[in-house]
Design an enzyme around this catalytic site. Structure first.
Site, PDB file in Angstrom:
ATOM      1  N   ASP A 158       4.147  17.900  -6.687  1.00  0.00           N
ATOM      2  CA  ASP A 158       5.598  18.070  -6.776  1.00  0.00           C
ATOM      3  C   ASP A 158       6.000  18.913  -7.984  1.00  0.00           C
ATOM      4  O   ASP A 158       6.866  19.776  -7.888  1.00  0.00           O
ATOM      5  CB  ASP A 158       6.284  16.702  -6.855  1.00  0.00           C
ATOM      6  CG  ASP A 158       7.795  16.841  -6.956  1.00  0.00           C
ATOM      7  OD1 ASP A 158       8.390  17.492  -6.078  1.00  0.00           O
ATOM      8  OD2 ASP A 158       8.371  16.307  -7.928  1.00  0.00           O
ATOM      9  N   MET A 166      -5.922  -1.720  -3.660  1.00  0.00           N
ATOM     10  CA  MET A 166      -4.772  -0.985  -3.137  1.00  0.00           C
ATOM     11  C   MET A 166      -3.898  -0.450  -4.272  1.00  0.00           C
ATOM     12  O   MET A 166      -3.334   0.635  -4.159  1.00  0.00           O
ATOM     13  CB  MET A 166      -3.952  -1.856  -2.190  1.00  0.00           C
ATOM     14  CG  MET A 166      -4.683  -2.193  -0.894  1.00  0.00           C
ATOM     15  SD  MET A 166      -5.372  -0.759  -0.035  1.00  0.00           S
ATOM     16  CE  MET A 166      -3.914   0.213   0.261  1.00  0.00           C
ATOM     17  N   GLU A 167      -3.804  -1.186  -5.362  1.00  0.00           N
ATOM     18  CA  GLU A 167      -3.016  -0.714  -6.502  1.00  0.00           C
ATOM     19  C   GLU A 167      -3.662   0.526  -7.122  1.00  0.00           C
ATOM     20  O   GLU A 167      -2.967   1.494  -7.459  1.00  0.00           O
ATOM     21  CB  GLU A 167      -2.858  -1.834  -7.534  1.00  0.00           C
ATOM     22  CG  GLU A 167      -1.906  -2.927  -7.124  1.00  0.00           C
ATOM     23  CD  GLU A 167      -2.400  -3.861  -6.012  1.00  0.00           C
ATOM     24  OE1 GLU A 167      -1.584  -4.617  -5.470  1.00  0.00           O
ATOM     25  OE2 GLU A 167      -3.605  -3.839  -5.669  1.00  0.00           O
ATOM     26  N   LEU A 196       1.558  -5.481   3.670  1.00  0.00           N
ATOM     27  CA  LEU A 196       0.914  -6.796   3.609  1.00  0.00           C
ATOM     28  C   LEU A 196       0.220  -7.070   2.275  1.00  0.00           C
ATOM     29  O   LEU A 196      -0.526  -8.038   2.146  1.00  0.00           O
ATOM     30  CB  LEU A 196      -0.067  -6.944   4.771  1.00  0.00           C
ATOM     31  CG  LEU A 196       0.584  -6.802   6.156  1.00  0.00           C
ATOM     32  CD1 LEU A 196      -0.462  -6.863   7.258  1.00  0.00           C
ATOM     33  CD2 LEU A 196       1.667  -7.848   6.373  1.00  0.00           C
ATOM     34  N   CYS A 197       0.484  -6.241   1.268  1.00  0.00           N
ATOM     35  CA  CYS A 197      -0.088  -6.458  -0.067  1.00  0.00           C
ATOM     36  C   CYS A 197       0.695  -7.540  -0.804  1.00  0.00           C
ATOM     37  O   CYS A 197       1.915  -7.622  -0.692  1.00  0.00           O
ATOM     38  CB  CYS A 197      -0.031  -5.177  -0.893  1.00  0.00           C
ATOM     39  SG  CYS A 197      -1.295  -3.990  -0.467  1.00  0.00           S
ATOM     40  N   HIS A 198      -0.042  -8.330  -1.586  1.00  0.00           N
ATOM     41  CA  HIS A 198       0.587  -9.342  -2.424  1.00  0.00           C
ATOM     42  C   HIS A 198       1.070  -8.695  -3.718  1.00  0.00           C
ATOM     43  O   HIS A 198       0.402  -7.807  -4.249  1.00  0.00           O
ATOM     44  CB  HIS A 198      -0.428 -10.439  -2.784  1.00  0.00           C
ATOM     45  CG  HIS A 198      -0.859 -11.252  -1.621  1.00  0.00           C
ATOM     46  ND1 HIS A 198      -1.855 -10.850  -0.761  1.00  0.00           N
ATOM     47  CD2 HIS A 198      -0.427 -12.450  -1.166  1.00  0.00           C
ATOM     48  CE1 HIS A 198      -2.021 -11.762   0.172  1.00  0.00           C
ATOM     49  NE2 HIS A 198      -1.168 -12.739  -0.045  1.00  0.00           N
TER      50      HIS A 198
END
Length: 167
Positions: free
Chosen positions: A132, A117-118, A79-81
């Protein structure tokens, strides 16, 4: 839900998930800082810092991965733009006390919605990339402390995480 309870903005009145309409929001400068850490064996930290990892430069690769993740957050978090990011900076601080590496991300945008969020996605993916690239020599590494450190801009104002002085 009482009037004093905060409302989850990604749920409509019936409880269904939806993308928030930001079309009427003002464009403002917004920043976010997020952090994380990767705990590892001391020998693993030394290998990463010396540049002797078999897969190459661990921190350079993790930096690029973090930046790429920030740019693609809207593809990963439903739901992020999508945002036209102005800046994403990924920094690493070796911490022999952990032992491990602390990650801090700074992200900036001029837009109608926040950039937390970014920054959080970039920090997470940078940590995962370190794991990794070094897992062949240390599968016991621990990823943690992913959190929002600061956000500025927009209607909700300034948030600054309390520092943990117990570390």
């Amino acid at each position: 839900m009482s009037e004093l309870s905060p409302k989850l903005t990604h749920l409509d009145d019936s409880g269904a998930a939806h993308m928030v309409d930001i079309s009427e929001k003002e464009v403002t400068s917004r920043i976010a800082r997020a952090g994380g850490q990767v705990k590892m064996q001391r020998e693993t930290l030394d290998m990463i810092l010396s540049g002797n990892a078999k897969k190459g430069d661990v921190l350079a690769t993790a930096r690029i991965a973090g930046i790429m993740a920030a740019k693609r957050t809207h593809e990963l978090i439903p739901l992020c733009h999508p945002l036209a990011l102005s800046k994403v900076q990924v920094d690493f601080t070796p911490n022999p006390e952990l032992p491990g590496i602390e990650i801090e991300v700074f992200a900036k945008v001029s837009g109608q919605t926040g950039i937390e969020m970014e920054a959080l996605t970039a920090a997470s993916v940078a940590c995962l990339t370190i794991y990794d690239m070094a897992k062949a020599v240390d599968r016991s590494m621990e990823i943690g402390e992913i959190r929002l450190l600061e956000k500025k801009g927009g209607k909700s104002g300034h948030y600054l995480a309390e520092e943990d002085n117990s570390k």
